[in-house]
Each structure stands twice: as structure tokens, then as C-alpha cells.
Design a protein around this motif. Structure first.
Motif, PDB file in Angstrom:
ATOM      1  N   ILE A  96     -23.098 -32.427 -29.559  1.00 33.30           N
ATOM      2  CA  ILE A  96     -21.679 -32.770 -29.528  1.00 33.30           C
ATOM      3  C   ILE A  96     -21.125 -32.750 -30.955  1.00 33.30           C
ATOM      4  O   ILE A  96     -21.846 -32.426 -31.906  1.00 33.30           O
ATOM      5  N   ASP A  97     -19.842 -33.102 -31.088  1.00 31.59           N
ATOM      6  CA  ASP A  97     -19.142 -32.911 -32.361  1.00 31.59           C
ATOM      7  C   ASP A  97     -19.808 -33.648 -33.518  1.00 31.59           C
ATOM      8  O   ASP A  97     -19.818 -33.171 -34.658  1.00 31.59           O
ATOM      9  N   CYS A  98     -20.376 -34.849 -33.247  1.00 33.27           N
ATOM     10  CA  CYS A  98     -20.963 -35.637 -34.335  1.00 33.27           C
ATOM     11  C   CYS A  98     -22.349 -35.148 -34.730  1.00 33.27           C
ATOM     12  O   CYS A  98     -22.929 -35.642 -35.706  1.00 33.27           O
ATOM     13  N   GLN A 153     -10.685 -39.945 -25.034  1.00 35.60           N
ATOM     14  CA  GLN A 153     -11.892 -39.147 -25.089  1.00 35.60           C
ATOM     15  C   GLN A 153     -13.127 -40.052 -25.051  1.00 35.60           C
ATOM     16  O   GLN A 153     -13.105 -41.167 -25.569  1.00 35.60           O
ATOM     17  N   CYS A 174     -19.531 -40.959 -28.531  1.00 31.93           N
ATOM     18  CA  CYS A 174     -20.972 -40.697 -28.611  1.00 31.93           C
ATOM     19  C   CYS A 174     -21.741 -41.977 -28.283  1.00 31.93           C
ATOM     20  O   CYS A 174     -21.423 -43.048 -28.816  1.00 31.93           O
ATOM     21  N   ASP A 204     -18.586 -42.037 -32.150  1.00 30.55           N
ATOM     22  CA  ASP A 204     -17.508 -41.128 -32.548  1.00 30.55           C
ATOM     23  C   ASP A 204     -16.976 -40.399 -31.320  1.00 30.55           C
ATOM     24  O   ASP A 204     -17.767 -39.973 -30.458  1.00 30.55           O
ATOM     25  N   PHE A 247     -15.675 -37.444 -28.869  1.00 31.91           N
ATOM     26  CA  PHE A 247     -15.975 -36.019 -28.773  1.00 31.91           C
ATOM     27  C   PHE A 247     -15.288 -35.444 -27.546  1.00 31.91           C
ATOM     28  O   PHE A 247     -14.889 -36.181 -26.646  1.00 31.91           O
ATOM     29  N   CYS A 248     -15.167 -34.126 -27.538  1.00 31.88           N
ATOM     30  CA  CYS A 248     -14.491 -33.415 -26.434  1.00 31.88           C
ATOM     31  C   CYS A 248     -15.541 -32.973 -25.419  1.00 31.88           C
ATOM     32  O   CYS A 248     -16.468 -32.233 -25.772  1.00 31.88           O
ATOM     33  N   GLY A 294     -16.425 -29.289 -25.274  1.00 31.83           N
ATOM     34  CA  GLY A 294     -16.956 -28.633 -26.458  1.00 31.83           C
ATOM     35  C   GLY A 294     -18.459 -28.768 -26.624  1.00 31.83           C
ATOM     36  O   GLY A 294     -18.961 -28.776 -27.748  1.00 31.83           O
ATOM     37  N   ARG A 326     -22.169 -27.784 -27.044  1.00 34.34           N
ATOM     38  CA  ARG A 326     -22.807 -26.572 -27.562  1.00 34.34           C
ATOM     39  C   ARG A 326     -24.289 -26.596 -27.240  1.00 34.34           C
ATOM     40  O   ARG A 326     -25.001 -27.535 -27.661  1.00 34.34           O
TER      41      ARG A 326
END
Length: 498
Positions: A29-31, A54, A57, A62, A64-65, A68, A70
Motif C-alpha cells: 500500500i501507499d505507506c 479512506q 494502514c 496512514d 491509503f487508497c 491503489g 500494488r
């Protein structure tokens, strides 16, 4: 020993912080933290502290979307290598030796699910048990695994079929909404200031519908992918099980099969009934505007009538294009029950206690007093009107049926049998679903409009006089669909019109 310690350390590094097990389909995730795709998907489904916020984590909090995520292919490769190291037998040790007697293992105890050497076989605790050679014991379980694999693959195909049909429905709905938007814009550009506010309101509603469809599309795809991932994991587990020798195949075999046999797929719905009704009933929302225009015309000076009448014609054309294509229905005498009298033009039927002289055929109904239309539909949006005349407490059934509907013997009028119908009786109206539902209407309509949207899967009934909706069935049509009619009661009849 050092190698085992290193392997344990590596396992700790690739554990999922949510399930505390080794990572499955790791995503980042984003973090930068990694989690199992399935664990994170379920975590995102838990309602947050406030609407529209949203998710955060699970480790660092934090935000995250969810869209998104990955895939971490390098980490997935590390996890795969660790699992291969765990499966590999320790060097220098005999894999098939009994831990207690250090003898080669030949047998399997069905009662205790234990693998036995010769000495274990002769032990007192196993003398009365069912004991077989490893191969003989493993063969039936292999058959069960094959059967379970077949069942799971079928379930996966079912959910993939649901995904395909759901995606098709979504595309059709988005196309219909886009078409309606273009027509509304092109027609309303030529209208006077009286219509500008109405144009804005209708376009706003369409934008909301478009956004709601896309939102449900994302939710539908997420749920479908989650289901497919679950079945892929089970199938991979069983396929890996088949590769093992008998000893490892039989380890925890019953619990493994039980988990797979009891795992059934959730069948998600691509479009909610509420959203479908909003899209389907959108043309009805313009009726208020139609009444206001008529009132405006009735109170306007004669010098203003010509240009406004032009706008009126344009508006009537718009409402017609947003509706269904009128269908000219003719009754099929080859399917008609002998108690139905058909008119010469095949657009009217009357009930009679006297049986008609009709040759028996596979297409004719022999117990249900019904008749089908001569022509069916394999696509498109069609509508027709049924005018009902009931006498002496009779009833009339109308709707659509699948091509292979039962013609002989008892006919159960419900969607599971390929029948989506409404029954109009003396004093009440019922929707013939899995369980008949009596509908609350202010008055019994004498004219029913039946509308079929094949691609989206809607069968809609409305009052043809007042345009008020009565009931809507939602289905997934395959093959040809025929208009369907039933009649009962002395003197009862119905007629058809576009």
C-alpha cells in the motif's frame, strides 16, 4: 540447526501483520507495508469511523487508497522459495521412517489417521482398527480430491459467468444513461427558458446515476476478484496436495477435503434492485414536466402557441425514444390450450369450458390454460399492452417465459421454471415470484403494459392508463424469450395491442 533457524527468521519477515500467517498474494500500500491481498480486502470492507473516509494502514495508521494496491511480485517469489524449503526433507534423514521405531512406513490407520510401520501395525491399539497399505488408503482420497477439484472449478466458472453477465449489464446501463443524457441535451438546447431549470435537474439525476453505477461496478469487481482468489487458493492447495507422495497426501486429508467441500461461492449482484429501478423509472420522472408544459400551453396566448407546440412535439418524441419499442404480438395457436378460443387475427383470447378440437403436439400446453406469442425475442427492448376483461371471478396471467418452458403436466409459475409473470384476478394483483406476492394497488388496472429489456434483464409491468409502475422482475436471460398469457374463468378474455 543454523539452517532451520535462518528459515524461521525468514518466515517471520514474510508474515502478514493481519492474519499473522505467511503472505498470500502480497500487495503493497501507499505507506510501503505489505499484506495478504485477501486480508487487506476484508479489512477495507470493515466500515470506517466516518462515511467517505479512506481506510488507514493497520500498522502505521496512514491513510491509503483501496484501489491503489500494488502486487509485490519479488516478495511473492521469496514466499514461494521459503515454502519450497519447508517442504524439502532434511538431508541425511530417511523420509518414510517411523519416528517411534525407525522402521519404514507401509500402512495407514483409517481410524486414527496415522501412518504405521510393521511394529506399529502389530501394536495393541491398532489391532482392531481398519489398516491398509499406503497406496490402497490413498487411492480413495485421490478420487475425492479429483471430485472436489472438479466441484471447485465448476464453482469458479459459475462466479466467472456471473462476472461476465454483470459486466455486460453494467455496460448496457452506462450506454443507456449516456444515450439519454445526449438526447436530453440535444433536445433541451432548443427549448425556451421555461425548460432550462428542468434540464439542469434531469442532467444532475443522470450524473448521480452514472456515478452510482460506476461505484457499484467497483464494488462488484472487488467482490468477484475476492471470490476468485479464494477458489484459486483452494484449487492450488489441492493441486499441490496431489503432487505429494502418499504419506504427505494423507496428512490432515479429511480436514482439507472438508474445507474444500463446504466452501461455496458467494454470488454477487452487479446492479442493486434499487439502482435498477431508478434507471428504469427515469422517464417517469419527466411526467411532471410534461404536465407542467401542457398546463403552460393551455394558458398561453394564441400568438405564442406555434413555437411552443414545436417544443411540445420535440418533448413527446424524447419521451418516446427513452421508452421501449412497441411490439406487435400475435398468439400462437400451436401452443394454445384447448380451453382457449383465439380470434381470427390471433390478438384476442377467451376462456371456454368447452374443449376445442386441437391436435396434440409437443408445443401445446395440456394442463396449464396458457398460450405463447408466435415470435420471441433474443435482444432489445420491447413493450406491449394487455387489455383484460374478467368476469365471474376469473383471472389473467401475463409476462414472459423461456423457450424451453414446460408444456406438459403441471406448470409452476415462478422464475425458477423460466416464467416471469403477473396475475390479475378479481380484486387483487399478484407477482408470481419464488413465493407469490400480493401487491397493494389503489385500483385494479384493466390495461397492463408489459416491457422487456432483454440485455439488462428486466420484465416491468405498469398501468397502461396511468403509467404507474406495478412490479419489476430482474433476471439473466439466455436463449429466446416469448410473451406468455394465461386465462381462467367463464367469460374472461384479453386482447393485445402495441
Amino acid at each position: 540447526m543454523a539452517s532451520a533457524t535462518s528459515l524461521t527468521t525468514l518466515e517471520d519477515e514474510v508474515n502478514c501483520p493481519i492474519c499473522q500467517d505467511i503472505l498470500r498474494e502480497p500487495v503493497t500500500i501507499d505507506c510501503g507495508h505489505n499484506f495478504c491481498r485477501g486480508c487487506l480486502t476484508r479489512y477495507c470492507e470493515i466500515p470506517g469511523p466516518g462515511p467517505g473516509e479512506q481506510p488507514t494502514c493497520p500498522l502505521c495508521k496512514d491513510p491509503f487508497c483501496p484501489g491503489g494496491l500494488r502486487p509485490n511480485w519479488q516478495l511473492a517469489s521469496v514466499v514461494e522459495n521459503i515454502e519450497k524449503l519447508k517442504l524439502a526433507p532434511p538431508s541425511g534423514l530417511e523420509e518414510d521412517l517411523c519416528e517411534e521405531h525407525e522402521e519404514k512406513i507401509y500402512f495407514f490407520c483409517e481410524d486414527d489417521e496415522k501412518q504405521l510401520c510393521v511394529k506399529c501395525r502389530e501394536a495393541l491399539e491398532h489391532r482392531t482398527h481398519t489398516v491398509r497399505f499406503l497406496k490402497d488408503a490413498a487411492d480413495p482420497y485421490r478420487e475425492q480430491i479429483h471430485s472436489c477439484l472438479e466441484s471447485l472449478k465448476n464453482e469458479r466458472e459459475n462466479i466467472q459467468g456471473i462476472q461476465s453477465r454483470g459486466d455486460q449489464r453494467i455496460r448496457i446501463l452506462l450506454t443507456q444513461v449516456a444515450t439519454k443524457r445526449k438526447r436530453v441535451i440535444s433536445e433541451f438546447e432548443h427549448m425556451c427558458q421555461f425548460l432550462e431549470r428542468q434540464q439542469y435537474l434531469i442532467l444532475t439525476q443522470l450524473e448521480e446515476l452514472d456515478g452510482d453505477i460506476l461505484k457499484q461496478k467497483n464494488e462488484f469487481e472487488s467482490l468477484v476478484q475476492s471470490e476468485i482468489s479464494r477458489f484459486n487458493a483452494l484449487i492450488s492447495e489441492l493441486e499441490e496436495k496431489l503432487k505429494h507422495p502418499e504419506r504427505k497426501l494423507l496428512k490432515d486429508i479429511r480436514s482439507t477435503l472438508f474445507r474444500c467441500e463446504t466452501r461455496k461461492c458467494k454470488k454477487p449482484e452487479a446492479v442493486s434492485p434499487d439502482l435498477g429501478e431508478r434507471i428504469r423509472d427515469f422517464p417517469q420522472q419527466a411526467l411532471q414536466l410534461q404536465r407542467e408544459m401542457k398546463m403552460f400551453l393551455d394558458n398561453t396566448w394564441i400568438c405564442f402557441l406555434p413555437p411552443l407546440l414545436i417544443y411540445w412535439v420535440i418533448f413527446e418524441k424524447l419521451l418516446f425514444e427513452l421508452d421501449y419499442e412497441p411490439a406487435h404480438i400475435f398468439l400462437d395457436p400451436q401452443t394454445s390450450h384447448p380451453k382457449l378460443l383465439l380470434s381470427e387475427d390471433h390478438q384476442r383470447a377467451q376462456f371456454s369450458y368447452k374443449w376445442q378440437t386441437s391436435p396434440d403436439s409437443p408445443q401445446r400446453f395440456d394442463r396449464a390454460i396458457c398460450v405463447l406469442a408466435q415470435v420471441g425475442f433474443v435482444g432489445g427492448r420491447h413493450t406491449w399492452v394487455v387489455t383484460v376483461d374478467l368476469a365471474y371471478g376469473g383471472s389473467c396471467t401475463m409476462g414472459v417465459v423461456s423457450q424451453n418452458v414446460r408444456r406438459k403436466g403441471e406448470l409452476r409459475l415462478r422464475p425458477e421454471e423460466g416464467i416471469w409473470a403477473l396475475r390479475l384476478a378479481w380484486g387483487f394483483v399478484s407477482a408470481l415470484g419464488s413465493f407469490p406476492t400480493r401487491l397493494s394497488l389503489e385500483e385494479n388496472p384493466k390495461q397492463i403494459r408489459v416491457s422487456l429489456d432483454y440485455e439488462v434483464g428486466w420484465v416491468t409491468f405498469s398501468n397502461a392508463t396511468t403509467q404507474e409502475p406495478i412490479y419489476t422482475f430482474t433476471a439473466s436471460f439466455t436463449g429466446k424469450i416469448f410473451p406468455f398469457f394465461g386465462l381462467w374463468g367463464r367469460g374472461s378474455s384479453f386482447s393485445l395491442s402495441p
